[in-house]
Scaffold this motif. Structure first.
Motif, PDB file in Angstrom:
ATOM      1  N   SER A  28     141.575  22.184 -61.776  1.00 43.04           N
ATOM      2  CA  SER A  28     142.243  23.207 -62.972  1.00 43.04           C
ATOM      3  C   SER A  28     143.329  23.696 -62.534  1.00 43.04           C
ATOM      4  CB  SER A  28     141.046  24.122 -63.487  1.00 43.04           C
ATOM      5  OG  SER A  28     141.623  25.224 -64.229  1.00 43.04           O
ATOM      6  N   GLU A  62     135.428  20.419 -67.092  1.00 40.95           N
ATOM      7  CA  GLU A  62     134.262  21.228 -67.583  1.00 40.95           C
ATOM      8  C   GLU A  62     133.542  20.886 -68.780  1.00 40.95           C
ATOM      9  OE1 GLU A  62     133.110  26.088 -67.625  1.00 40.95           O
ATOM     10  OE2 GLU A  62     135.218  25.461 -67.817  1.00 40.95           O
ATOM     11  N   LYS A  91     126.112  21.441 -63.125  1.00 36.78           N
ATOM     12  CA  LYS A  91     126.541  22.852 -63.442  1.00 36.78           C
ATOM     13  C   LYS A  91     126.197  23.595 -62.254  1.00 36.78           C
ATOM     14  CE  LYS A  91     127.580  21.753 -67.729  1.00 36.78           C
ATOM     15  NZ  LYS A  91     128.731  21.657 -68.012  1.00 36.78           N
ATOM     16  N   SER A 106     130.228  21.667 -58.263  1.00 37.52           N
ATOM     17  CA  SER A 106     130.753  21.162 -59.337  1.00 37.52           C
ATOM     18  C   SER A 106     132.019  22.221 -59.809  1.00 37.52           C
ATOM     19  CB  SER A 106     130.179  20.858 -60.639  1.00 37.52           C
ATOM     20  OG  SER A 106     129.287  21.788 -60.904  1.00 37.52           O
ATOM     21  N   ALA A 107     131.468  23.397 -59.999  1.00 37.23           N
ATOM     22  CA  ALA A 107     132.369  24.570 -60.416  1.00 37.23           C
ATOM     23  C   ALA A 107     133.468  24.604 -59.418  1.00 37.23           C
ATOM     24  CB  ALA A 107     131.682  25.953 -60.174  1.00 37.23           C
ATOM     25  N   ILE A 132     135.749  21.799 -60.224  1.00 37.97           N
ATOM     26  CA  ILE A 132     136.431  21.584 -61.498  1.00 37.97           C
ATOM     27  C   ILE A 132     137.640  22.721 -61.429  1.00 37.97           C
ATOM     28  CG2 ILE A 132     136.171  22.532 -63.952  1.00 37.97           C
ATOM     29  CD1 ILE A 132     133.174  21.258 -63.547  1.00 37.97           C
TER      30      ILE A 132
END
Length: 466
Positions: A297, A279, A285, A289-290, A293
């Motif tokens: 994570s 991030e 964005k 991508s969220a 990521i």
């Protein structure tokens, strides 16, 4: 000409023997009457649709005239418009012998190489791999002295097609292909490196995984930097289905795994930190991508717990279990690693095994999980069986269960030709042999014979394998 004595001759004989009028056969077969007359006279080539209609009208199997049709394709002016649908129908009916003949004939004229490659790509996209492989091999032979991207692409496709459950065969395929990988377009290189890492990972060649992951990181970093400076969209996502930054994250994940498998948990945690912080540097964005990521994570959090556990921090086990419990697709993998740690540090995990027993397959055929290649999972499952056998023997003093698990692991390892796991299983059985009953010893004897024959086969092909 030779073609007048094949399909046409047999059709004429069929019409005469059955006293069928041309007009009647034309109507029942669906071929225009004038077209049928020109076909019988030999003044018109037969299309694939017309061949199917003729065969059906004569009440014959669809591929009855396929060998004759090869001559038909080359007796008139060679036409890819006729040959292409013929190849696809051969693929549907598994007549790879005819595809081989057509390929050999076409490659007598090297100007057809690009066309054959394009047809092979269509077959590959349609998952008709056996047919595509024939065309790719033909193109490779025709361009073997070239350093073209097309040759590299053919080798890549053949590598993918040749991958299967036999780990030794996979290694040969990877070794052969690896010399071509740097000739591919950057986007395809990234996916190819990923698949090579999977192969070498199942073979426990973690040094190779490390090298390939570094190269993936280098290429992806350069491409992402160029993308961020350009107003034009990247071609990589269009070709791979994944954004460039995914491969940067994945390369760090792979290097962390390689470090873990080599026992360097401190270094593994350093790479975890790198794929956990996407991030902070990923410029996109959007929703995709969220999601990516977030996924990396989650893996970072789980693997941080895991590497701390494997480093000997037993107190982290409860946190690790609580974190992984809601993620059903990850539970089996987590349990597998927990057993490894339990065997090293000698702590009891009976409660964990009971809690997650429904996520632990009882036989390898069921070992299919989302997000993992089946071969990777099966190889991991073979390791799981031997690790669980050691745990059952040491912690539960359950030799009967341990012996059963070892034999199950050996069967799967033989099926996959996994040399490392075969050796582990055979060594464990010898260690526990005194606890085995006559039935178990007989099964081990049978499996040992299979290992012997497997090794004979390996030695027979070894000189020409590379």
């Amino acid at each position: 000409m030779e073609w007048t004595n094949s399909i046409r001759e047999k059709l004429i004989k069929h019409i005469q023997d059955n006293r069928i009028k041309h007009s009647h056969f034309a109507m029942t077969s669906g071929i225009n009457s004038g077209t049928l007359s020109r076909i019988l006279q030999g003044s018109r080539p037969i299309s694939m649709n017309q061949l199917t209609a003729i065969t059906s009208g004569m009440g014959l199997p669809e591929d009855y005239f396929f060998n004759d049709y090869i001559e038909e394709c080359f007796s008139f002016l060679v036409s890819i418009r006729r040959i292409r649908p013929f190849i696809f129908r051969c693929a549907d009916l598994n007549r790879v012998d005819c595809i081989q003949q057509v390929t050999d004939r076409l490659l007598e004229d090297l100007s057809y190489v690009p066309v054959l490659f394009d047809i092979a790509e269509e077959l590959f996209e349609d998952n008709r791999y056996s047919a595509a492989a024939i065309l790719y091999r033909g193109v490779c032979e025709a361009e073997k002295y070239q350093h073209s991207e097309r040759l590299a692409m053919c080798q890549y496709r053949l590598f993918v097609i040749d991958l299967g459950e036999d780990l030794e065969e996979n290694m040969r395929a990877a070794t052969k292909f690896e010399t071509y990988v740097n000739r591919l377009d950057e986007a395809i290189q990234l996916e190819a490196l990923k698949q090579l890492m999977h192969v070498y990972g199942t073979l426990h060649k973690w040094g190779k995984v490390e090298i390939l992951a570094k190269e993936m990181h280098r290429i992806a970093t350069i491409q992402y930097d160029l993308q961020c400076r350009s107003v034009r969209p990247s071609e990589i996502k269009r070709l791979t289905g994944r954004p460039i930054y995914y491969y940067i994250l994945y390369a760090n994940l792979a290097r962390a795994t390689a470090s873990e498998e080599c026992g360097d948990y401190k270094r593994a945690l350093e790479f975890v930190a790198l794929y956990a912080e996407g991030e902070s540097w990923i410029q996109e964005k959007d929703e995709e991508s969220a999601s990516i990521i977030g996924q990396f994570s989650e893996w970072a959090t789980a693997n941080t717990f895991l590497y701390r556990l494997k480093s000997g921090e037993i107190d982290v086990l409860k946190e690790y279990i609580d974190y992984i419990a809601p993620q059903e697709d990850e539970i089996f993998i987590a349990v597998r690693h927990i057993i490894e740690a339990a065997n090293v540090y000698h702590f009891n995990i009976d409660g964990i095994l009971e809690r997650f027993k429904k996520y632990i397959p009882t036989e390898w055929e069921r070992a299919e999980f989302n997000k993992y290649e089946s071969t990777i999972i099966k190889e991991g499952y073979a390791q799981f069986l031997t690790d669980l056998a050691v745990y059952r023997f040491n912690e539960n003093n359950d030799a009967v269960s341990a012996i059963k698990l070892v034999l199950e692991g050996l069967k799967l390892s033989i099926k996959m030709n996994s040399g490392k796991n075969i050796i582990t299983c055979m060594a464990l059985f010898e260690k526990y042999r005194d606890f085995a009953n006559a039935k178990a010893k007989e099964l081990f004897k049978k499996l040992s014979s299979e290992v012997y024959h497997l090794n004979e086969k390996k030695n027979a092909i070894l000189p020409g394998s590379l």
